[in-house]
Scaffold this motif. Structure first.
Motif, mmCIF file in Angstrom:
data_model
loop_
_atom_site.group_PDB
_atom_site.id
_atom_site.type_symbol
_atom_site.label_atom_id
_atom_site.label_comp_id
_atom_site.label_asym_id
_atom_site.label_seq_id
_atom_site.Cartn_x
_atom_site.Cartn_y
_atom_site.Cartn_z
ATOM 1 N N MET A 1 0.833 -1.219 0.000
ATOM 2 C CA MET A 1 0.000 0.000 0.000
ATOM 3 C C MET A 1 0.859 1.257 0.000
ATOM 4 S SD MET A 1 -3.234 0.506 -0.157
ATOM 5 C CE MET A 1 -3.996 -0.930 0.581
ATOM 6 N N GLY A 2 2.000 1.185 0.732
ATOM 7 C CA GLY A 2 2.906 2.319 0.763
ATOM 8 C C GLY A 2 3.414 2.689 -0.605
ATOM 9 N N MET A 3 3.714 1.680 -1.435
ATOM 10 C CA MET A 3 4.220 1.937 -2.780
ATOM 11 C C MET A 3 3.148 2.616 -3.637
ATOM 12 S SD MET A 3 5.673 -0.751 -5.594
ATOM 13 C CE MET A 3 4.040 -1.417 -5.941
ATOM 14 N N TYR A 4 1.906 2.097 -3.542
ATOM 15 C CA TYR A 4 0.807 2.697 -4.301
ATOM 16 C C TYR A 4 0.616 4.168 -3.891
ATOM 17 C CZ TYR A 4 -1.012 -1.567 -6.501
ATOM 18 O OH TYR A 4 -1.179 -2.678 -7.285
ATOM 19 N N GLY A 5 0.637 4.400 -2.583
ATOM 20 C CA GLY A 5 0.458 5.757 -2.083
ATOM 21 C C GLY A 5 1.534 6.691 -2.579
ATOM 22 N N ALA A 6 2.792 6.226 -2.567
ATOM 23 C CA ALA A 6 3.918 7.048 -3.026
ATOM 24 C C ALA A 6 3.768 7.374 -4.509
ATOM 25 C CB ALA A 6 5.227 6.315 -2.766
ATOM 26 N N MET A 7 3.347 6.381 -5.301
ATOM 27 C CA MET A 7 3.178 6.607 -6.734
ATOM 28 C C MET A 7 2.034 7.591 -7.007
ATOM 29 S SD MET A 7 3.814 2.804 -8.315
ATOM 30 C CE MET A 7 3.578 3.330 -10.023
ATOM 31 N N MET A 8 0.904 7.407 -6.286
ATOM 32 C CA MET A 8 -0.233 8.316 -6.466
ATOM 33 C C MET A 8 0.152 9.746 -6.097
ATOM 34 S SD MET A 8 -3.584 6.193 -5.153
ATOM 35 C CE MET A 8 -4.692 7.574 -5.443
ATOM 36 N N LYS A 9 0.909 9.881 -4.992
ATOM 37 C CA LYS A 9 1.340 11.211 -4.560
ATOM 38 C C LYS A 9 2.213 11.863 -5.634
ATOM 39 C CE LYS A 9 3.501 13.724 -0.760
ATOM 40 N NZ LYS A 9 4.173 13.621 0.552
ATOM 41 N N GLY A 10 3.091 11.050 -6.243
ATOM 42 C CA GLY A 10 3.945 11.558 -7.313
ATOM 43 C C GLY A 10 3.144 12.049 -8.505
ATOM 44 N N TYR A 11 2.120 11.274 -8.876
ATOM 45 C CA TYR A 11 1.274 11.680 -10.004
ATOM 46 C C TYR A 11 0.517 12.978 -9.692
ATOM 47 C CZ TYR A 11 1.957 7.142 -12.327
ATOM 48 O OH TYR A 11 2.493 6.055 -12.963
ATOM 49 N N VAL A 12 -0.063 13.060 -8.475
ATOM 50 C CA VAL A 12 -0.830 14.248 -8.090
ATOM 51 C C VAL A 12 0.072 15.479 -8.049
ATOM 52 C CG1 VAL A 12 -2.168 15.350 -6.246
ATOM 53 C CG2 VAL A 12 -2.605 12.950 -6.832
ATOM 54 N N THR A 13 1.271 15.309 -7.464
ATOM 55 C CA THR A 13 2.217 16.422 -7.344
ATOM 56 C C THR A 13 2.643 16.938 -8.714
ATOM 57 O OG1 THR A 13 3.033 15.464 -5.274
ATOM 58 C CG2 THR A 13 4.419 17.138 -6.325
ATOM 59 N N ASN A 14 2.724 16.037 -9.702
ATOM 60 C CA ASN A 14 3.184 16.407 -11.042
ATOM 61 C C ASN A 14 2.033 16.616 -12.037
ATOM 62 O OD1 ASN A 14 6.287 16.247 -11.030
ATOM 63 N ND2 ASN A 14 5.677 14.396 -9.929
ATOM 64 N N ASN A 15 0.847 16.914 -11.482
ATOM 65 C CA ASN A 15 -0.328 17.226 -12.312
ATOM 66 C C ASN A 15 -0.677 16.118 -13.304
ATOM 67 O OD1 ASN A 15 -0.864 19.849 -11.207
ATOM 68 N ND2 ASN A 15 0.913 20.617 -12.326
ATOM 69 N N GLN A 16 -0.557 14.889 -12.846
ATOM 70 C CA GLN A 16 -0.968 13.735 -13.652
ATOM 71 C C GLN A 16 -2.070 12.982 -12.892
ATOM 72 O OE1 GLN A 16 2.279 11.437 -15.515
ATOM 73 N NE2 GLN A 16 3.694 12.980 -14.701
ATOM 74 N N ALA A 17 -3.105 13.742 -12.541
ATOM 75 C CA ALA A 17 -4.156 13.209 -11.674
ATOM 76 C C ALA A 17 -4.857 11.992 -12.272
ATOM 77 C CB ALA A 17 -5.174 14.300 -11.366
ATOM 78 N N ASN A 18 -5.048 11.987 -13.589
ATOM 79 C CA ASN A 18 -5.741 10.845 -14.208
ATOM 80 C C ASN A 18 -4.981 9.536 -13.998
ATOM 81 O OD1 ASN A 18 -8.198 11.817 -15.387
ATOM 82 N ND2 ASN A 18 -6.950 13.010 -16.812
ATOM 83 N N ARG A 19 -3.658 9.600 -14.010
ATOM 84 C CA ARG A 19 -2.858 8.393 -13.784
ATOM 85 C C ARG A 19 -2.993 7.937 -12.331
ATOM 86 N NH1 ARG A 19 2.859 8.669 -16.938
ATOM 87 N NH2 ARG A 19 2.675 6.429 -16.539
ATOM 88 N N ALA A 20 -3.116 8.896 -11.422
ATOM 89 C CA ALA A 20 -3.334 8.560 -10.006
ATOM 90 C C ALA A 20 -4.675 7.845 -9.829
ATOM 91 C CB ALA A 20 -3.278 9.824 -9.154
ATOM 92 N N ILE A 21 -5.706 8.325 -10.551
ATOM 93 C CA ILE A 21 -7.034 7.703 -10.468
ATOM 94 C C ILE A 21 -6.996 6.293 -11.061
ATOM 95 C CG2 ILE A 21 -9.421 7.850 -11.308
ATOM 96 C CD1 ILE A 21 -9.072 10.948 -11.148
ATOM 97 N N ASP A 22 -6.305 6.131 -12.193
ATOM 98 C CA ASP A 22 -6.163 4.794 -12.799
ATOM 99 C C ASP A 22 -5.489 3.831 -11.823
ATOM 100 O OD1 ASP A 22 -7.335 5.677 -15.109
ATOM 101 O OD2 ASP A 22 -5.431 6.059 -16.161
ATOM 102 N N LEU A 23 -4.470 4.314 -11.135
ATOM 103 C CA LEU A 23 -3.749 3.483 -10.174
ATOM 104 C C LEU A 23 -4.643 3.118 -8.990
ATOM 105 C CD1 LEU A 23 -0.976 2.226 -9.641
ATOM 106 C CD2 LEU A 23 -0.316 4.342 -8.448
ATOM 107 N N PHE A 24 -5.457 4.084 -8.550
ATOM 108 C CA PHE A 24 -6.385 3.829 -7.437
ATOM 109 C C PHE A 24 -7.318 2.654 -7.759
ATOM 110 C CE2 PHE A 24 -10.629 4.321 -5.653
ATOM 111 C CZ PHE A 24 -10.345 4.344 -4.292
ATOM 112 N N ASN A 25 -7.773 2.596 -9.010
ATOM 113 C CA ASN A 25 -8.714 1.542 -9.400
ATOM 114 C C ASN A 25 -8.115 0.141 -9.319
ATOM 115 O OD1 ASN A 25 -10.929 3.248 -9.904
ATOM 116 N ND2 ASN A 25 -10.103 3.809 -11.907
ATOM 117 N N GLU A 26 -6.779 0.038 -9.149
ATOM 118 C CA GLU A 26 -6.130 -1.261 -9.003
ATOM 119 C C GLU A 26 -6.039 -1.696 -7.544
ATOM 120 O OE1 GLU A 26 -2.314 -1.253 -10.879
ATOM 121 O OE2 GLU A 26 -3.048 -0.247 -12.705
#
Length: 506
Positions: A1-26
């Motif tokens: 879960m920590g890895m997923y959270g770190a990746m989502m945070k990276g996407y959100v921070t870099n204005n790639q919110a759609n990729r964060a949402i795609d990752l959440f769905n996994e």
């Protein structure tokens, strides 16, 4: 879960919110950290799909998470950014309040043109013992600028602490707000006190002059603005000031010195030339613009509006025909254009062509924008739509409308049917349709609530029609009452002598 959270945070921070949402769905069992990041991502995306996801997740969240302040704050922000202020208000009423949450909701309500709710939230915040921040006061000032009522603004602005009044953003917002409230003197006093005005400060003051028909003052201040502080918005505001004051020569000189003539700047110049009936020059400017750019419908609307003002039906028809060819898919704008064309024919007495256009609009089911007017009576904000009967005292309001109508007729007013924008029903008259315009109802309500009032302010979402303009001049004179009407384009100051500050140039 920590890895997923770190990746989502990276996407959100870099204005790639759609990729964060795609990752959440996994993720099968997201924790509060991941949910927080999801809400942040959805707040960035601001789509209908993002809102649907936010609401679905909220419904399935375990009750133990419902006490997590930081998560609920992110959820509130996501609902607001996705423009669901109704759900945001419900959530806000259930969670622990903070100045941050108040500011977020106020900002969202302003974005949805629900300024009166922002004002109520401000009072609620004060009653709950919260001290406003610069951000919440900025929201309140913006709400006041949307409403445009002087006494309401005065009563709230005096509550702002001196320590916040010296903030540059607050000062800029106040200049803008006082200008939009019709109080240019107050805007100027703040401007003159600014020790180091920036580009926004100059632009806000120039716009205050422009909105209130003080074109020469707008030009003078523009000439004093340091070149490095001039932006596209500054050019637009000074050209608007020229446009509304009939200063075509001065506008032409300013336009000539501009290095970059953007679409918005060119549109204002077309509007200025069209208002001055310089139609050949306006059309040439559009042609030059289109050599290097795609056509813009707003330029043609400005040209068409000028043709309507001049009762030039040939030009209006030609412009409308060209608009249908160039912009076949812009239904709302073409509906507005057809209404202007119908009004142009009606203004020269060609009722057959005017009626044909209106009938065509009626058959097609085209919806024109509904006129809405806001006014403040005894500290309460009221909104009226055209032919509104939702007010609990609407019987009294319509009785006052009829009384005003009789006074107008006795003073020589003749209702102008060319300003009617739809087909008439059998039980309607020219007078009943025009007297039902939203600003007439707002004015009547002021007289019902305070029969001897000496000042009325109304803010309207559309341009005031010619018949209402002539009628309001007479009402101000007959009732001995100053009436200030801010429409979609400018502010009209109707004084007790029966004159308007626009000198009928609108």
């Amino acid at each position: 879960m920590g890895m997923y959270g770190a990746m989502m945070k990276g996407y959100v921070t870099n204005n790639q919110a759609n990729r964060a949402i795609d990752l959440f769905n996994e993720i099968e069992h997201p924790d509060h950290v991941v949910l927080n990041l999801l809400f942040n991502a959805c707040a960035q995306v601001r789509t209908t799909e993002a809102l649907t996801l936010v609401k679905r997740i909220y419904r399935t969240m375990p009750s133990t998470i419902h006490s997590n302040y930081y998560l609920l704050t992110s959820l509130l922000d996501a609902l607001i950014k996705c423009r669901d202020t109704a759900s945001a208000e419900i959530l806000f009423s259930k969670i622990k309040r903070s100045v941050i949450n108040y500011g977020n909701l106020m900002n969202g309500l302003n974005d949805e043109n629900q300024a009166e709710k922002t004002i109520k939230l401000f009072y609620q915040m004060k009653n709950e013992g919260f001290e406003g921040s610069a951000i919440t006061y900025l929201c309140v000032i913006r709400a006041l600028s949307l409403i445009g009522d002087y006494p309401l603004a005065q009563s709230i602005i005096k509550q702002i602490p001196e320590s916040i009044l010296i903030d540059r953003k607050i000062q800029n917002a106040l200049i803008d707000m006082w200008g939009k409230t019709g109080c240019v003197d107050k805007a100027r006093k703040i401007f003159e006190k600014c020790s180091n005005p920036d580009g926004i400060t100059y632009t806000a003051m120039i716009n205050s002059y422009a909105l209130n028909g003080m074109g020469m003052q707008a030009i003078e201040l523009f000439s004093q603005t340091p070149e490095e502080l001039i932006s596209e918005a500054t050019y637009i505001c000074v050209l608007n000031g020229c446009s509304h004051a009939g200063l075509a020569d001065q506008a032409r000189s300013i336009f000539h010195i501009m290095k970059l003539k953007t679409e918005r700047i060119t549109t204002v110049m077309v509007d200025c030339l069209s208002r001055a009936s310089l139609f050949v020059e306006a059309q040439e400017l559009i042609d030059r613009f289109e050599h290097t750019h795609s056509p813009e419908i707003v330029m043609y609307m400005a040209l068409l509006s000028g043709a309507r003002n001049e009762k030039n039906s040939d030009l209006a028809q030609n412009v409308y025909n060209r608009m249908k060819i160039l912009f076949p898919l812009t239904k709302d704008s073409l509906t507005s254009a057809a209404v202007l064309l119908a009004n142009t024919y009606a203004s020269i007495g060609d009722t057959e062509k005017s009626s044909d256009i209106r009938m065509g609009l009626h058959r097609s089911g085209a919806k024109k924008k509904v006129g809405k007017s806001m006014t403040v009576v005894d500290g309460e904000v009221y909104e009226f739509r055209a032919h509104d009967r939702s007010h609990p005292r609407s019987v009294e309001i319509y009785h006052e409308v009829q009384k005003i109508s009789e006074e107008l007729i006795s003073h020589g007013h003749e209702y102008d049917s060319s300003w009617i924008t739809r087909t008439m029903d059998d039980d309607e008259s020219v007078a009943s349709i025009l007297c039902g315009h939203s600003e007439r109802l707002a004015i009547a309500w002021n007289f019902v609530a305070n029969p001897h009032t000496s000042r009325i302010q109304v803010t309207k979402n559309l341009r005031v029609c010619g018949d209402c303009h002539r009628a309001t001049k007479l009402i101000a004179a007959i009732r001995g009452c100053e009436i200030v009407v801010r429409d979609a384009n400018r502010i009209h100051h109707f004084d007790k002598s029966g004159q308007c500050s626009c000198n009928d140039y609108f």
